[in-house]
Design a protein around this motif. Structure first.
Motif, mmCIF file in Angstrom:
data_model
loop_
_atom_site.group_PDB
_atom_site.id
_atom_site.type_symbol
_atom_site.label_atom_id
_atom_site.label_comp_id
_atom_site.label_asym_id
_atom_site.label_seq_id
_atom_site.Cartn_x
_atom_site.Cartn_y
_atom_site.Cartn_z
ATOM 1 N N ARG A 190 4.229 19.574 1.541
ATOM 2 C CA ARG A 190 2.902 20.024 1.985
ATOM 3 C C ARG A 190 1.908 20.167 0.829
ATOM 4 O O ARG A 190 0.745 19.797 0.959
ATOM 5 C CB ARG A 190 2.999 21.340 2.739
ATOM 6 C CG ARG A 190 3.598 21.202 4.104
ATOM 7 C CD ARG A 190 3.496 22.505 4.879
ATOM 8 N NE ARG A 190 4.312 22.460 6.069
ATOM 9 C CZ ARG A 190 3.939 21.948 7.216
ATOM 10 N NH1 ARG A 190 2.755 21.407 7.323
ATOM 11 N NH2 ARG A 190 4.747 21.939 8.256
ATOM 12 N N ALA A 191 2.351 20.680 -0.276
ATOM 13 C CA ALA A 191 1.449 20.902 -1.410
ATOM 14 C C ALA A 191 0.939 19.590 -2.014
ATOM 15 O O ALA A 191 -0.094 19.584 -2.673
ATOM 16 C CB ALA A 191 2.152 21.724 -2.483
ATOM 17 N N GLN A 192 1.641 18.495 -1.786
ATOM 18 C CA GLN A 192 1.245 17.206 -2.355
ATOM 19 C C GLN A 192 0.466 16.335 -1.379
ATOM 20 O O GLN A 192 -0.105 15.324 -1.793
ATOM 21 C CB GLN A 192 2.475 16.446 -2.821
ATOM 22 C CG GLN A 192 3.169 17.087 -3.986
ATOM 23 C CD GLN A 192 4.393 16.292 -4.418
ATOM 24 O OE1 GLN A 192 4.672 15.219 -3.910
ATOM 25 N NE2 GLN A 192 5.126 16.843 -5.364
ATOM 26 N N ARG A 193 0.433 16.681 -0.120
ATOM 27 C CA ARG A 193 -0.231 15.845 0.878
ATOM 28 C C ARG A 193 -1.729 15.743 0.592
ATOM 29 O O ARG A 193 -2.397 16.764 0.417
ATOM 30 C CB ARG A 193 -0.034 16.418 2.275
ATOM 31 C CG ARG A 193 1.392 16.358 2.749
ATOM 32 C CD ARG A 193 1.535 16.983 4.115
ATOM 33 N NE ARG A 193 2.927 16.991 4.517
ATOM 34 C CZ ARG A 193 3.381 17.561 5.608
ATOM 35 N NH1 ARG A 193 2.532 18.169 6.444
ATOM 36 N NH2 ARG A 193 4.659 17.531 5.901
ATOM 37 N N ALA A 211 0.867 -1.180 0.000
ATOM 38 C CA ALA A 211 0.000 0.000 0.000
ATOM 39 C C ALA A 211 0.903 1.228 0.000
ATOM 40 O O ALA A 211 1.862 1.315 0.775
ATOM 41 C CB ALA A 211 -0.908 0.005 1.227
ATOM 42 N N LYS A 212 0.570 2.156 -0.895
ATOM 43 C CA LYS A 212 1.356 3.382 -1.034
ATOM 44 C C LYS A 212 0.424 4.585 -1.022
ATOM 45 O O LYS A 212 -0.739 4.488 -1.401
ATOM 46 C CB LYS A 212 2.117 3.397 -2.357
ATOM 47 C CG LYS A 212 3.196 2.355 -2.473
ATOM 48 C CD LYS A 212 3.913 2.486 -3.805
ATOM 49 C CE LYS A 212 5.011 1.460 -3.953
ATOM 50 N NZ LYS A 212 5.726 1.627 -5.235
ATOM 51 N N VAL A 213 0.992 5.707 -0.620
ATOM 52 C CA VAL A 213 0.336 6.996 -0.767
ATOM 53 C C VAL A 213 1.296 7.868 -1.579
ATOM 54 O O VAL A 213 2.456 8.052 -1.204
ATOM 55 C CB VAL A 213 -0.049 7.634 0.591
ATOM 56 C CG1 VAL A 213 1.137 7.796 1.514
ATOM 57 C CG2 VAL A 213 -0.767 8.958 0.373
ATOM 58 N N LEU A 214 0.846 8.308 -2.737
ATOM 59 C CA LEU A 214 1.645 9.094 -3.671
ATOM 60 C C LEU A 214 3.027 8.490 -3.885
ATOM 61 O O LEU A 214 4.043 9.166 -3.833
ATOM 62 C CB LEU A 214 1.741 10.540 -3.186
ATOM 63 C CG LEU A 214 0.403 11.277 -3.082
ATOM 64 C CD1 LEU A 214 0.594 12.694 -2.596
ATOM 65 C CD2 LEU A 214 -0.342 11.267 -4.405
ATOM 66 N N GLY A 215 3.049 7.185 -4.121
ATOM 67 C CA GLY A 215 4.283 6.492 -4.462
ATOM 68 C C GLY A 215 5.150 6.067 -3.297
ATOM 69 O O GLY A 215 6.189 5.452 -3.500
ATOM 70 N N LYS A 216 4.754 6.376 -2.075
ATOM 71 C CA LYS A 216 5.551 6.000 -0.900
ATOM 72 C C LYS A 216 4.849 4.906 -0.113
ATOM 73 O O LYS A 216 3.687 5.046 0.260
ATOM 74 C CB LYS A 216 5.802 7.215 -0.015
ATOM 75 C CG LYS A 216 6.650 8.259 -0.711
ATOM 76 C CD LYS A 216 7.325 9.139 0.287
ATOM 77 C CE LYS A 216 8.251 10.082 -0.433
ATOM 78 N NZ LYS A 216 9.586 10.009 0.078
#
Length: 130
Positions: free
Chosen positions: A113-116, A33-38
């Motif tokens: 922050r802008a991508q969270r 499971a990833k969030v924005l590639g992490k």
């Protein structure tokens, strides 16, 4: 809880979290499971036993391992920053959901922050954490 249930609960919680998705980048035997590639969750069978690997603060990781026999250092991961949940111990579904959420939030906090997809502190305050 048995291994299949452990992984089902972890997977379901991961998919509830904003911008999270599950893939199989290491082959059919492991889910990530990833969030924005992490990555914030890894599920696989380890020596025939289903396990869930999650990110954790080092102090929390130590405390969890000292209290729960079914929580060990992260399998094939940095042992300070990752934990492994094993079936059959003291972890219940609510606790697994909480640990998955914590892992997700640790990763979200590292994103610009802008991508969270969410503000981690507001997410917790909103009560949407589990």
């Amino acid at each position: 809880m048995d291994g299949e249930t452990l992984q089902d609960v972890a997977r379901a919680r991961a998919l509830e979290l904003p911008a999270a998705h599950i893939s199989r980048p290491f082959g059919p035997e492991a889910e990530v499971a990833k969030v924005l590639g992490k990555m914030f969750l890894l599920q696989a069978e380890v020596q025939g036993t289903p396990a869930v690997v999650l990110k954790a603060e080092p102090r929390d990781s130590e405390a969890l391992r000292s209290v729960h026999a079914d929580i060990t250092p992260g399998y094939h991961m940095n042992k300070r920053h990752w934990i492994t949940l094993w079936p059959g111990g003291s972890t219940d579904a609510g606790f697994v959901r909480e640990l998955v959420t914590d892992s997700y939030l640790l990763v979200v906090e590292t994103l610009p922050r802008a991508q969270r997809p969410i503000d981690p502190h507001a997410f917790l305050a909103s009560g949407r954490d589990g």
